[in-house]
Design a protein around this motif. Structure first.
Motif, PDB file in Angstrom:
ATOM      1  N   ALA A 108      12.069  -1.733  -0.090  1.00  0.00           N
ATOM      2  CA  ALA A 108      10.892  -0.880   0.078  1.00  0.00           C
ATOM      3  C   ALA A 108       9.844  -1.339  -0.921  1.00  0.00           C
ATOM      4  CB  ALA A 108      11.244   0.592  -0.144  1.00  0.00           C
ATOM      5  N   SER A 109       8.602  -0.987  -0.693  1.00  0.00           N
ATOM      6  CA  SER A 109       7.552  -1.341  -1.643  1.00  0.00           C
ATOM      7  C   SER A 109       6.516  -0.230  -1.714  1.00  0.00           C
ATOM      8  CB  SER A 109       6.884  -2.664  -1.260  1.00  0.00           C
ATOM      9  OG  SER A 109       6.302  -2.591   0.017  1.00  0.00           O
ATOM     10  N   VAL A 110       5.971  -0.072  -2.913  1.00  0.00           N
ATOM     11  CA  VAL A 110       4.982   0.955  -3.210  1.00  0.00           C
ATOM     12  C   VAL A 110       3.900   0.329  -4.068  1.00  0.00           C
ATOM     13  CG1 VAL A 110       4.569   3.201  -4.302  1.00  0.00           C
ATOM     14  CG2 VAL A 110       6.735   2.769  -3.148  1.00  0.00           C
ATOM     15  N   THR A 111       2.665   0.752  -3.880  1.00  0.00           N
ATOM     16  CA  THR A 111       1.553   0.304  -4.714  1.00  0.00           C
ATOM     17  C   THR A 111       0.907   1.512  -5.377  1.00  0.00           C
ATOM     18  OG1 THR A 111       1.119  -1.572  -3.251  1.00  0.00           O
ATOM     19  CG2 THR A 111      -0.658  -0.920  -4.738  1.00  0.00           C
TER      20      THR A 111
ATOM     21  N   ILE B 294       2.239   4.024   0.036  1.00  0.00           N
ATOM     22  CA  ILE B 294       3.525   3.620   0.601  1.00  0.00           C
ATOM     23  C   ILE B 294       3.291   2.483   1.584  1.00  0.00           C
ATOM     24  CG2 ILE B 294       5.563   4.378   1.876  1.00  0.00           C
ATOM     25  CD1 ILE B 294       5.239   5.733  -0.814  1.00  0.00           C
ATOM     26  N   ASN B 295       4.020   1.394   1.433  1.00  0.00           N
ATOM     27  CA  ASN B 295       3.885   0.246   2.313  1.00  0.00           C
ATOM     28  C   ASN B 295       5.045   0.229   3.304  1.00  0.00           C
ATOM     29  OD1 ASN B 295       1.686  -0.652   0.651  1.00  0.00           O
ATOM     30  ND2 ASN B 295       3.205  -1.420  -0.805  1.00  0.00           N
ATOM     31  N   THR B 296       4.727   0.237   4.575  1.00  0.00           N
ATOM     32  CA  THR B 296       5.790   0.264   5.582  1.00  0.00           C
ATOM     33  C   THR B 296       6.369  -1.119   5.847  1.00  0.00           C
ATOM     34  OG1 THR B 296       4.129   0.081   7.353  1.00  0.00           O
ATOM     35  CG2 THR B 296       4.823   2.297   6.694  1.00  0.00           C
ATOM     36  N   GLN B 297       5.651  -2.173   5.476  1.00  0.00           N
ATOM     37  CA  GLN B 297       6.209  -3.511   5.538  1.00  0.00           C
ATOM     38  C   GLN B 297       6.729  -3.880   4.153  1.00  0.00           C
ATOM     39  OE1 GLN B 297       3.434  -6.354   7.143  1.00  0.00           O
ATOM     40  NE2 GLN B 297       3.868  -5.735   9.245  1.00  0.00           N
ATOM     41  N   THR B 298       7.898  -4.494   4.100  1.00  0.00           N
ATOM     42  CA  THR B 298       8.573  -4.676   2.819  1.00  0.00           C
ATOM     43  C   THR B 298       8.757  -6.151   2.469  1.00  0.00           C
ATOM     44  OG1 THR B 298      10.727  -4.476   3.926  1.00  0.00           O
ATOM     45  CG2 THR B 298       9.775  -2.477   2.968  1.00  0.00           C
ATOM     46  N   GLY B 299       7.782  -6.977   2.809  1.00  0.00           N
ATOM     47  CA  GLY B 299       7.839  -8.369   2.375  1.00  0.00           C
ATOM     48  C   GLY B 299       7.609  -8.469   0.882  1.00  0.00           C
ATOM     49  N   ARG B 300       7.579  -9.682   0.385  1.00  0.00           N
ATOM     50  CA  ARG B 300       7.413  -9.876  -1.050  1.00  0.00           C
ATOM     51  C   ARG B 300       6.085  -9.296  -1.530  1.00  0.00           C
ATOM     52  NH1 ARG B 300       9.664 -15.635  -3.295  1.00  0.00           N
ATOM     53  NH2 ARG B 300      11.779 -15.483  -2.468  1.00  0.00           N
TER      54      ARG B 300
END
Length: 296
Positions: free
Chosen positions: A85-88, A100-106
């Motif tokens: 998962a990723s968050v900014t 909240i980022n729904t795409q979890t690439g690098r």
């Protein structure tokens, strides 16, 4: 290392929400840089517990060069499957806003001068109109199983090559004649022990930090540093010591863009819980590096 003074304008793309992201409320109680957290001293402490460092996820972070944006990449094992998962976090007028980022690439990694942004083995360069199209590092990098990459202000990149035998090799490449040169292994002073990973190079190239597993360590992976010698070579690896390293696994060192703090990960178990350890994010005053620098 003294902080490098760099004047930057953050690219608009890092502040805008796209179709793969959505914003939550603004944390108005988080005022000031670094999510409004109380700065650490020479004893490491967990960074933003419950907000960035969470009990259910392992967390890694990278700050944009002006420290106004924090990228958080998360991972965990769920029923034997790896989840990410990723968050900014964007600094706004009223505090910090979580995205909240729904795409979890690098997560993106910005070069210290903000002129390049890397996504694994690919990158973009700043242009008068924004950013270039995505570029590749070059054919010499195509077959290298790379985990992480960092860059100096002089155009040198360092990265880890994760080998099948699990040992790991730390490599570097210099920017010359409009391209990165064929990667070379860092010296034996650095590439020694059971394995090495996640290198960080100082913006002025005065030192390299990484995590490695050596017999003389504190029990598992520890953080090490090697300082540049007067003849340009790398000095002997120095363990960051008992204030940073423990019997647990430490890894992923990086110094913040202003040179003030060292961030790293440590595998720990939540209080009172059984099962596997999870990676928490710690930070400590970067002056701890200066206490280790050899006198010339």
């Amino acid at each position: 290392m003294k902080p490098q003074r760099v004047t930057l304008i953050l690219p608009a793309m890092s502040l805008l929400l796209c179709s793969n992201s959505y914003a939550q409320h603004v944390f108005s109680d988080l005022n000031g840089p670094y999510l409004g957290q109380e700065p650490p001293g020479l004893t490491p402490k967990v960074f933003a517990p419950g907000l960035v460092s969470t009990p259910d996820w392992g967390d890694a972070v990278h700050f944009a060069p002006d420290k106004e944006v924090l990228y958080v990449f998360r991972w965990r094992m769920n029923n034997g499957q790896r989840e990410t998962a990723s968050v900014t976090f964007n600094r706004v007028a009223g505090g910090w806003q979580q995205v909240i980022n729904t795409q979890t690439g690098r997560a993106p990694y910005y070069a210290p001068d903000g002129q390049r942004v890397f996504y694994g083995k690919q990158y973009k360069t700043r242009t008068p109109d924004g950013w270039s199209e995505m570029k590749k590092l070059g054919p010499a990098f195509d077959d290298i199983p790379m985990m992480g990459l960092k860059m100096s202000l002089k155009g040198t990149i360092v990265f880890d090559e994760f080998t099948r035998d699990g040992k790991g090799v730390l490599r570097y490449s210099k920017w010359e004649n409009g391209e990165w040169q064929k990667p070379k292994a860092l010296s034996k002073a650095i590439n020694t022990g059971k394995w090495n990973a996640h290198p960080f190079i100082a913006p002025d190239e005065s030192y390299v930090m990484w995590d490695g597993h050596r017999e003389a360590g504190f029990g598992s992976a520890d953080l090490y540093i090697s300082f540049r010698q007067p003849d340009g070579s790398w000095g002997a690896a120095i363990n960051l010591g008992e204030r940073v390293n423990t019997a647990a696994e430490e890894g992923g060192p990086q110094v913040t863009p202003d040179g003030k703090y060292l961030f790293f990960n440590r595998m720990v178990k939540a209080d009172g819980k059984q099962g596997k350890a999870q990676s928490d994010l710690f930070w400590v005053d970067a002056n701890i590096i200066e206490t280790l620098r050899p006198t010339q």
